[in-house]
Design a protein around this motif. Structure first.
Motif, PDB file in Angstrom:
ATOM      1  N   CYS A 154     -32.657 -13.849  97.758  1.00 36.65           N
ATOM      2  CA  CYS A 154     -33.182 -12.835  96.846  1.00 36.65           C
ATOM      3  C   CYS A 154     -34.322 -12.476  97.219  1.00 36.65           C
ATOM      4  CB  CYS A 154     -32.996 -13.213  95.321  1.00 36.65           C
ATOM      5  SG  CYS A 154     -33.350 -11.979  94.296  1.00 36.65           S
ATOM      6  N   THR A 175     -32.280  -5.792  92.243  1.00 34.50           N
ATOM      7  CA  THR A 175     -32.171  -6.783  91.051  1.00 34.50           C
ATOM      8  C   THR A 175     -31.750  -8.038  91.682  1.00 34.50           C
ATOM      9  OG1 THR A 175     -30.306  -5.846  89.897  1.00 34.50           O
ATOM     10  CG2 THR A 175     -32.152  -4.831  89.299  1.00 34.50           C
ATOM     11  N   ALA A 176     -31.890  -9.019  90.638  1.00 35.49           N
ATOM     12  CA  ALA A 176     -31.265 -10.254  90.951  1.00 35.49           C
ATOM     13  C   ALA A 176     -29.861 -10.232  90.593  1.00 35.49           C
ATOM     14  CB  ALA A 176     -31.955 -11.409  90.090  1.00 35.49           C
ATOM     15  N   TRP A 179     -28.312  -8.867  93.600  1.00 35.35           N
ATOM     16  CA  TRP A 179     -28.055  -9.686  94.356  1.00 35.35           C
ATOM     17  C   TRP A 179     -26.836 -10.806  94.302  1.00 35.35           C
ATOM     18  CZ3 TRP A 179     -28.578 -15.027  93.161  1.00 35.35           C
ATOM     19  CH2 TRP A 179     -28.595 -15.829  94.211  1.00 35.35           C
ATOM     20  N   ILE A 204     -34.684 -18.308  96.607  1.00 36.21           N
ATOM     21  CA  ILE A 204     -35.691 -17.499  96.318  1.00 36.21           C
ATOM     22  C   ILE A 204     -36.869 -17.340  97.144  1.00 36.21           C
ATOM     23  CG2 ILE A 204     -37.659 -17.236  94.638  1.00 36.21           C
ATOM     24  CD1 ILE A 204     -35.761 -19.098  92.652  1.00 36.21           C
ATOM     25  N   VAL A 210     -39.757 -12.226  94.344  1.00 33.63           N
ATOM     26  CA  VAL A 210     -38.925 -12.290  93.334  1.00 33.63           C
ATOM     27  C   VAL A 210     -39.727 -12.494  92.071  1.00 33.63           C
ATOM     28  CG1 VAL A 210     -37.084 -13.695  91.930  1.00 33.63           C
ATOM     29  CG2 VAL A 210     -37.230 -13.506  94.459  1.00 33.63           C
ATOM     30  N   GLN A 214     -37.058 -12.483  87.152  1.00 29.06           N
ATOM     31  CA  GLN A 214     -35.825 -12.592  87.768  1.00 29.06           C
ATOM     32  C   GLN A 214     -35.523 -14.001  88.556  1.00 29.06           C
ATOM     33  OE1 GLN A 214     -33.990  -9.224  88.961  1.00 29.06           O
ATOM     34  NE2 GLN A 214     -35.616  -7.976  88.600  1.00 29.06           N
ATOM     35  N   VAL A 218     -31.604 -16.241  89.615  1.00 29.23           N
ATOM     36  CA  VAL A 218     -31.371 -16.731  90.900  1.00 29.23           C
ATOM     37  C   VAL A 218     -30.992 -18.357  90.722  1.00 29.23           C
ATOM     38  CG1 VAL A 218     -31.920 -17.133  93.294  1.00 29.23           C
ATOM     39  CG2 VAL A 218     -32.651 -15.132  92.000  1.00 29.23           C
TER      40      VAL A 218
END
Length: 451
Positions: A154, A175-176, A179, A204, A210, A214, A218
């Protein structure tokens, strides 16, 4: 299948005359001190479990030598990396990664953790298949005969509070949540396709890339899937300073408060840490992947590997930007860098460093059943020549030390992955001419550069 190793590292020492038997992908028996069976393949030298490269960016291999012609910092190196990133497409990436993974196989690497953030088209628009670039890497590993954990990264910002721009636009999913939806699709597709050489993990990219709000998403994805989670951590002092300015805490503390540390997590580099950071990583049993050849090439610094291990963090090894691909060099550099820092010798045993290059690294990549020579483990074998100009004269009592402190990847003679021969007598069995494949693939993505 049977192999007879002149010497073999069995985790707690070197044994002689070791008969290794396998049924398909898995070892069924290990018997030291026995004569060779009539049909067993002889493995003269020291046989190790397959090596794990726990941190790779395959496309960085195209930078080798080119970035050595300039001075500068990590940040100026990064600009050259972005130029290569902007030229790749799924076809050229598969060709380059296949050659890079074949180079790894020749150096004894049977499993790679590919930290993958080059997701989309130049400008950021997805390919018709949003995971085309990741699938190119997974196919490349199969073509080269090695196992892969695709650590899908991400990557949402170009720095804390800064948008992606230029080549970075290829990295972002917005955005996460976006992802996670893309990675869910890849995760399901790999399972349905029966790609047994591949597993999917999460990454990450860094606290720079990131946002704090967010990071937790992840980490939650990785936890829900029981998948490895990797993160670049405190590679540069500038990253620490930006995190302290923005959030009032170190990157390690931010990850801890976001639920991103733990036994399934690997912190990559972890070079510039406070004592509190070391304690947080150790008490959560977060793994740490040291990449010494990259950390010295980019003038990053020397990370506190021994202090981290003493605090409870298992140590893994990676070749990162591939200044060289040689896990023996990475292993001994952990000890030798510590000697330079402390002006004292003997911080790590050969056995500890072999564990970092084999069993520890496979665990960090989500392959706990690999990296050991024992019944039930994958039949991954790497045989190192003990009679080369680098290793000759060590004698069986010092075979492990010869491998760690003297051998190079060029001393690897045979490689077996999941019971399948991939390298025999120093020759890759699946790719006829690995140097030519590398030259062609690198030239294809660098030819616009001035000589």
């Amino acid at each position: 299948m049977q192999w007879h190793a002149q010497f073999a590292w069995l985790g707690d020492g070197v044994a002689a005359d070791v008969l290794i038997e396998a049924d398909g992908e898995r070892i069924t028996s290990i018997a030291p001190g026995v004569p060779s069976a009539p049909h067993a393949q002889r493995l003269p030298g020291l046989t190790l479990p397959g090596l794990a490269d726990a941190h790779s960016h395959a496309f960085h291999r195209a930078l080798r030598s080119r970035v050595q012609a300039h001075s500068g910092t990590f940040w100026t190196w990064r600009e050259q990396m972005y130029k290569v990133a902007d030229r790749l497409d799924p076809e050229s990436y598969r060709a380059l990664a296949t050659a890079v993974f074949a180079e790894m196989a020749l150096a004894g690497i049977s499993c790679v953790g590919e930290f993958h953030y080059l997701h989309h088209r130049p400008g950021g628009a997805p390919y018709p298949n949003p995971n085309a670039m990741g699938e190119a890497l997974i196919t490349a590993a199969a073509d080269a005969g090695i196992r892969i954990t695709l650590l899908d990264a991400c990557y949402l910002t170009g720095g804390i509070g800064r948008p992606l721009q230029g080549p970075q636009l290829r990295f972002g999913d917005g955005t996460a949540g976006n992802w996670a939806r893309r990675v869910d699709s890849l995760y399901e597709q790999i399972g349905k396709a029966g790609r047994l050489h591949a597993r999917v993990g999460a990454a990450i990219h860094s606290v720079r890339a990131v946002p704090r709000e967010q990071v937790r998403a992840v980490a939650s994805w990785a936890r829900e899937h029981r998948a490895p989670l990797h993160v670049h951590l405190s590679e540069q002092p500038a990253e620490n300073e930006a995190c302290l300015d923005a959030y009032g805490m170190t990157p390690t503390r931010l990850l801890a408060e976001s639920g991103a540390l733990g036994a399934l997590t690997t912190a990559v580099h972890a070079t510039h840490l406070t004592d509190e950071d070391i304690g947080l990583l150790g008490t959560t049993m977060t793994g740490v992947c040291m990449c010494p050849t990259t950390e010295r090439d980019l003038a990053d610094g020397i990370g506190p590997a021994r202090a981290l291990a003493d605090a409870g963090s298992p140590i893994y090894l990676g070749s990162d930007q591939h200044a060289v691909i040689d896990m023996f060099e990475e292993a001994r550099a952990v000890e030798l860098d510590e000697r330079l820092r402390t002006r004292a010798r003997g911080h790590w045993t050969a056995g500890e460093l072999l564990a970092a290059a084999t069993s520890n690294g496979h665990y960090g990549l989500g392959w706990p059943e690999a990296g050991r020579l024992e019944p039930g483990a994958y039949a991954d074998l790497v045989t190192v020549d003990l009679g080369s100009v680098r290793t000759a004269g060590a004698g069986p009592g010092y075979a492990a030390e010869a491998a760690v402190f003297a051998a190079t990847g060029a001393d690897v003679r045979h490689v077996v992955v999941s019971g399948r021969p991939v390298v025999h007598d120093g020759r890759h069995l699946l790719i006829d001419d690995v140097p030519a494949a590398l030259a062609e693939a690198v030239t294809a993505v660098t030819r616009e550069e001035p000589a």
